[in-house]
Design a protein around this motif. Structure first.
Motif, mmCIF file in Angstrom:
data_model
loop_
_atom_site.group_PDB
_atom_site.id
_atom_site.type_symbol
_atom_site.label_atom_id
_atom_site.label_comp_id
_atom_site.label_asym_id
_atom_site.label_seq_id
_atom_site.Cartn_x
_atom_site.Cartn_y
_atom_site.Cartn_z
ATOM 1 N N HIS A 1 -41.168 20.055 68.076
ATOM 2 C CA HIS A 1 -40.275 19.246 68.346
ATOM 3 C C HIS A 1 -40.950 19.341 69.567
ATOM 4 O O HIS A 1 -41.602 20.394 70.046
ATOM 5 C CB HIS A 1 -38.977 18.840 68.041
ATOM 6 N N ASP B 1 -38.889 24.094 75.821
ATOM 7 C CA ASP B 1 -39.439 25.673 74.693
ATOM 8 C C ASP B 1 -40.174 25.705 73.640
ATOM 9 O O ASP B 1 -40.877 26.772 73.321
ATOM 10 C CB ASP B 1 -38.117 26.138 74.921
ATOM 11 N N HIS B 2 -40.399 24.530 72.987
ATOM 12 C CA HIS B 2 -41.635 24.873 72.243
ATOM 13 C C HIS B 2 -42.759 24.267 72.384
ATOM 14 O O HIS B 2 -43.878 24.636 71.217
ATOM 15 C CB HIS B 2 -40.959 24.300 70.905
ATOM 16 N N ASP C 1 -35.319 23.938 65.402
ATOM 17 C CA ASP C 1 -34.477 23.519 66.341
ATOM 18 C C ASP C 1 -33.283 22.462 65.339
ATOM 19 O O ASP C 1 -33.525 21.578 65.503
ATOM 20 C CB ASP C 1 -34.262 23.190 67.696
ATOM 21 N N HIS D 1 -34.301 32.140 68.381
ATOM 22 C CA HIS D 1 -33.389 30.747 69.514
ATOM 23 C C HIS D 1 -32.454 31.515 70.235
ATOM 24 O O HIS D 1 -31.375 30.586 69.634
ATOM 25 C CB HIS D 1 -33.604 29.228 68.704
HETATM 26 ZN ZN LIG Z 1 -35.206 24.987 71.459
#
Ligand SMILES: [Zn+2]
Ligand SMILES: [Zn+2]
Ligand SMILES: [Zn+2]
Length: 240
Positions: free
Chosen positions: A75, A79-80, A162, A218
């Motif tokens: 997504h 952070d990804h 997430d 995570h």
């Molecule tokens: Zn995240």
């Protein structure tokens, strides 16, 4: 198939910059960290990276500098995807596989790189490096977010990405009967968030999906280092 946890932290990592809580202090004393969450899957000598975290350079160095053959973005959160730029002058930027919404948001941010883009249809399996891979929608408002199921002759892994706990029934189905479940568990049970699971919610989802083993990722700095089932950075799981 081998799975390596390149990072197991949330968007800010552990220790958190400027934080002197018990968990961050413990991490500094032992020189341990939770880099931002990313999974490396190796099969037959090919390397698939699930999410390109802001820590990508350090994660590649600490995992033996593998050449990355493909990337999946789950997504469009910082952070990804943001570490993808770390491929600049290191290797040909690998092809990226993601849902249409994710690619449309993230790909233009890397216009200085030339790379293949493959738009994935949720729930439609595709084959890569001898692995059957299926992207499935989860629930992470307000952005579209996806989990990933990987089936290999040696075993199966399902990663929630997430998400909060209530996800579509067909997605729950894809979490079931995996040899290893990897679940988002950002905070301890006393905290409830709108877009992530706490560690109790993640453990409940794992029990429902059973009977395989599971790891929590995570993780924020609020998650104690002694919590059962937390994955550790660098941990590698081999599927026969
Ligand atoms: Zn995240
Ligand atoms: Zn802290
Ligand atoms: Zn997110």
């Amino acid at each position: 198939m081998n799975l390596t946890f390149l990072g197991t932290g949330d968007a800010v990592g552990t220790p958190k910059v400027g934080c002197s809580c018990e968990n961050c202090t413990f991490a500094r004393e032992l020189s341990i960290e939770r880099l931002r969450t990313s999974l490396l899957v190796e099969n037959g000598g090919r390397h698939l990276l699930i999410d390109t975290s802001p820590d990508l350079r350090r994660q590649l160095l600490s995992s033996g500098s593998p050449r990355i053959d493909a990337v999946i973005w789950t997504h469009g959160h910082y952070d990804h995807y943001s570490g993808y730029g770390e491929f600049y002058r290191i290797q040909d930027p690998p092809p990226v596989y993601a849902a249409d919404e994710t690619l449309s948001y993230c790909a233009p941010l890397f216009s200085f790189l030339s790379f293949e883009q493959h738009r994935l249809e949720p729930y439609v399996p595709f084959t890569l490096f001898g692995l059957s891979i299926t992207l499935f929608p989860v629930n992470h408002p307000p952005v579209p977010s996806f989990g990933v199921r990987i089936d290999s002759p040696g075993g199966s892994v399902a990663y929630t990405g997430d998400t909060r706990a209530d996800i579509p029934a067909p997605s729950k189905e894809l979490l079931s009967a995996a040899d290893l479940l990897v679940l988002d568990a950002i905070v301890p049970p006393q905290i409830h968030l709108n877009k992530h699971m706490n560690s109790d919610e993640a453990a409940r989802l794992a029990r429902e999906a059973g009977p395989g083993d599971y790891r929590l990722v995570h993780l924020s700095h609020l998650i104690p280092w002694s919590l059962p089932h937390i994955a550790r950075d660098g941990e590698c799981i081999r599927f026969p």
